[in-house]
Design an enzyme around this catalytic site. Structure first.
Site, mmCIF file in Angstrom:
data_model
loop_
_atom_site.group_PDB
_atom_site.id
_atom_site.type_symbol
_atom_site.label_atom_id
_atom_site.label_comp_id
_atom_site.label_asym_id
_atom_site.label_seq_id
_atom_site.Cartn_x
_atom_site.Cartn_y
_atom_site.Cartn_z
ATOM 1 N N HIS A 123 0.395 1.032 0.209
ATOM 2 C CA HIS A 123 1.388 1.793 0.968
ATOM 3 C C HIS A 123 2.765 1.404 0.410
ATOM 4 O O HIS A 123 2.955 0.278 -0.036
ATOM 5 C CB HIS A 123 1.251 1.379 2.431
ATOM 6 C CG HIS A 123 2.100 2.145 3.396
ATOM 7 N ND1 HIS A 123 3.452 1.939 3.546
ATOM 8 C CD2 HIS A 123 1.780 3.121 4.292
ATOM 9 C CE1 HIS A 123 3.923 2.738 4.488
ATOM 10 N NE2 HIS A 123 2.933 3.469 4.960
ATOM 11 N N ASP A 200 -1.598 -7.026 3.646
ATOM 12 C CA ASP A 200 -1.162 -5.905 4.476
ATOM 13 C C ASP A 200 -2.317 -5.588 5.422
ATOM 14 O O ASP A 200 -3.314 -4.985 5.021
ATOM 15 C CB ASP A 200 -0.832 -4.712 3.577
ATOM 16 C CG ASP A 200 -0.382 -3.508 4.381
ATOM 17 O OD1 ASP A 200 -0.516 -3.543 5.624
ATOM 18 O OD2 ASP A 200 0.097 -2.540 3.767
ATOM 19 N N GLN A 203 -3.738 -1.677 8.655
ATOM 20 C CA GLN A 203 -4.906 -0.851 8.974
ATOM 21 C C GLN A 203 -6.136 -1.716 9.257
ATOM 22 O O GLN A 203 -7.245 -1.193 9.366
ATOM 23 C CB GLN A 203 -5.219 0.132 7.830
ATOM 24 C CG GLN A 203 -4.110 1.129 7.530
ATOM 25 C CD GLN A 203 -3.918 2.174 8.636
ATOM 26 O OE1 GLN A 203 -4.710 2.294 9.573
ATOM 27 N NE2 GLN A 203 -2.831 2.926 8.543
ATOM 28 N N LYS A 226 0.225 0.887 15.634
ATOM 29 C CA LYS A 226 -1.080 1.368 15.153
ATOM 30 C C LYS A 226 -2.231 0.737 15.927
ATOM 31 O O LYS A 226 -3.397 0.963 15.631
ATOM 32 C CB LYS A 226 -1.240 1.047 13.666
ATOM 33 C CG LYS A 226 -0.247 1.796 12.779
ATOM 34 C CD LYS A 226 -0.518 1.516 11.331
ATOM 35 C CE LYS A 226 0.626 1.939 10.422
ATOM 36 N NZ LYS A 226 0.728 3.373 10.218
ATOM 37 N N CYS A 365 2.573 7.988 2.403
ATOM 38 C CA CYS A 365 3.319 6.826 1.875
ATOM 39 C C CYS A 365 2.521 6.088 0.806
ATOM 40 O O CYS A 365 2.590 4.849 0.711
ATOM 41 C CB CYS A 365 3.720 5.865 2.986
ATOM 42 S SG CYS A 365 4.858 6.583 4.151
HETATM 43 N N1 PLP Z 1 0.662 -0.592 5.340
HETATM 44 C C1 PLP Z 1 -0.267 0.316 5.622
HETATM 45 C C2 PLP Z 1 -1.631 0.197 5.000
HETATM 46 C C3 PLP Z 1 0.030 1.373 6.494
HETATM 47 O O1 PLP Z 1 -0.907 2.283 6.766
HETATM 48 C C4 PLP Z 1 1.325 1.446 7.051
HETATM 49 C C5 PLP Z 1 1.700 2.569 7.926
HETATM 50 O O2 PLP Z 1 1.290 3.698 7.711
HETATM 51 C C6 PLP Z 1 2.250 0.460 6.729
HETATM 52 C C7 PLP Z 1 1.886 -0.555 5.866
HETATM 53 C C8 PLP Z 1 3.641 0.475 7.248
HETATM 54 O O3 PLP Z 1 3.667 0.396 8.635
HETATM 55 P P1 PLP Z 1 5.028 0.590 9.402
HETATM 56 O O4 PLP Z 1 5.538 1.954 9.042
HETATM 57 O O5 PLP Z 1 4.669 0.475 10.837
HETATM 58 O O6 PLP Z 1 5.942 -0.486 8.943
#
Ligand code: PLP
Length: 408
Positions: A123, A200, A203, A226, A365
């Site tokens: 992401h 990360d 998810q 999430k 993203c």
């Molecule tokens: N990492 C992953 C795998 C994600 O799916 C997301 C959000 O879609 C993020 C990071 C970033 O999350 P946030 O926008 O809440 O900072």
């Protein structure tokens, strides 16, 4: 026995109509999850009954707010099995956690010639902060490639991880492929070359048990919104020694021990990294979300999602011209990103919306991932604790309607 219909009654929004007379089918939890009444009520109770700033006041409301705020931290810490609540730093979201580490740890530990290893399926939150850091320091970014089936190609890992690698940061679960990466194996491999690791878990934490002592990363990031919690709050977990050594990210109130006109000294963990008035209601909301998920049981959450994902992949395979990207169900979390030959993902999402079905369309993203596949966008359905087989059937009907509209 997991009772999905009972779980659904916990979510007020699931009885809202998407359009007059059209029930909502919410298949976009990977972007942001819905909130159970317990979370909404906990935030309401704070604003109605004991709204005050934390850590500062001597009065009753402030003491109650501080107890609720720090109590939530303890439960969130327990939820990921952190050895100590002081290793749970509140940030705005996972994105801020990456930026905090890139700024604070990165700018003191990374220099020209160093390598930062990422994967091609990240992401943007786990890519752009490192690009900024590399630009500033002269470090090099390297990437673990992914294979056609959306799993990581680890055949060259021993080369990619070498004595120049200072950091390996990767996603535990891809938000596009759904791939569940072998996080423990990757952390162990990184540790062999002395690299710091960051996971990360945006998810992962909402969908499966995550035990930071078992996994043992140096840093791990996730977002409240999430996992049934509110927006505006996320968590950076970190190894205690590393966090102790790192300079603050932002300066201001609460993060100091003593301030003179000449200089300042820093507060203890975790407050050293929590400058200014924090997101109090949001932390209390995340605490309630963690209680809610704990009471469902994360093993049951995972089991339900595996069941519904298997069902969905099977059902989607019957839609002509539809291709789900990513690995086989056994290696996949609850997301199905797909293309439908002859229909643009944005048109698919718009037509599905007419039937009350909320999916996401775009690059999610993860532009480099899509670019490698020769795609600009995909449509993505994602599943959570309240998703039913009937909803998946409606998705399939909706997609067949898209095929009819486009005469495919
Ligand atoms: N990492 C992953 C795998 C994600 O799916 C997301 C959000 O879609 C993020 C990071 C970033 O999350 P946030 O926008 O809440 O900072």
């Amino acid at each position: 026995m997991y009772d999905v219909n009972k779980v659904r009654t916990d979510f007020p929004i699931l009885s809202v109509e998407a359009h007059p007379g059209v029930p909502l089918v919410y298949l976009d939890s990977a972007a942001s999850s819905q909130k159970p009444a317990a979370v909404i009520d906990a935030m309401n109770a704070y604003y109605r009954g004991y709204n005050a700033n934390v850590h500062r006041g001597i009065h009753r409301l402030s003491e109650d707010a501080t107890n609720a705020y720090e109590g939530a931290r303890q439960r969130i810490s327990k939820f990921i099995n952190s050895p100590d609540p002081c290793q749970v730093i509140f940030v705005r979201n996972a994105t801020e956690a990456f930026n905090l580490v890139a700024y604070s740890w990165g700018r003191t530990n990374i220099s020209a010639g160093d390598e930062i290893l990422l994967t091609e399926m990240e992401h943007h939150a786990n890519l752009v902060p490192w690009q900024l850091l590399a630009e500033e320091t002269g470090a090099t970014l390297r990437f673990v490639p992914f294979l056609e089936d959306g799993t990581l190609d680890l055949s060259d890992l021993s080369n990619l991880l070498n004595e120049r690698t200072k950091l390996f940061s990767f996603t535990a679960v891809s938000n596009v492929f759904g791939t569940i990466n072998p996080a423990k194996q990757l952390i162990e491999a990184a540790r062999e070359v002395g690299a710091v690791t960051m996971v990360d878990a945006a998810q992962a934490v909402p969908h499966m048990p995550v035990d930071v002592q078992e996994l043992d990363p140096d840093f791990l990031a996730f977002s409240s919104h999430k996992m049934c919690g509110p927006t505006g709050i996320g968590v950076l977990y970190g190894g205690r020694d590393l966090l102790e050594e790192m300079p603050p990210f932002m300066g201001g109130g609460d993060m100091i021990r003593r301030v003179t006109l000449e200089g300042s000294t820093w507060n203890d963990l975790p407050w050293k990294f929590e400058a200014g008035t924090p997101s109090i209601a949001e932390v209390i909301g995340l605490g309630a979300a963690v209680d809610y998920l704990s009471q469902l049981g994360m093993d049951q959450v995972l089991e339900h999602e595996q069941f519904i994902t298997n069902y969905a992949l099977e059902a989607l395979s019957e839609v002509k011209g539809l291709k789900v990207i990513g690995p086989a169900p056994s290696q996949k979390g609850g997301v199905a990103a797909f293309t439908l030959e002859g229909a643009h993902p944005h048109d698919i999402a718009e037509l599905l919306d007419e039937s009350g079905i909320a999916v996401r369309a775009g690059h999610h993203c993860a532009m480099p991932l899509h670019h490698k596949l020769g795609l600009t966008a995909t449509a993505r359905a994602s599943f959570y604790i309240h998703t039913t087989t009937e909803e998946v059937d409606k998705l399939v009907q909706g997609l067949n309607r898209v095929r009819q509209v486009f005469r495919l």
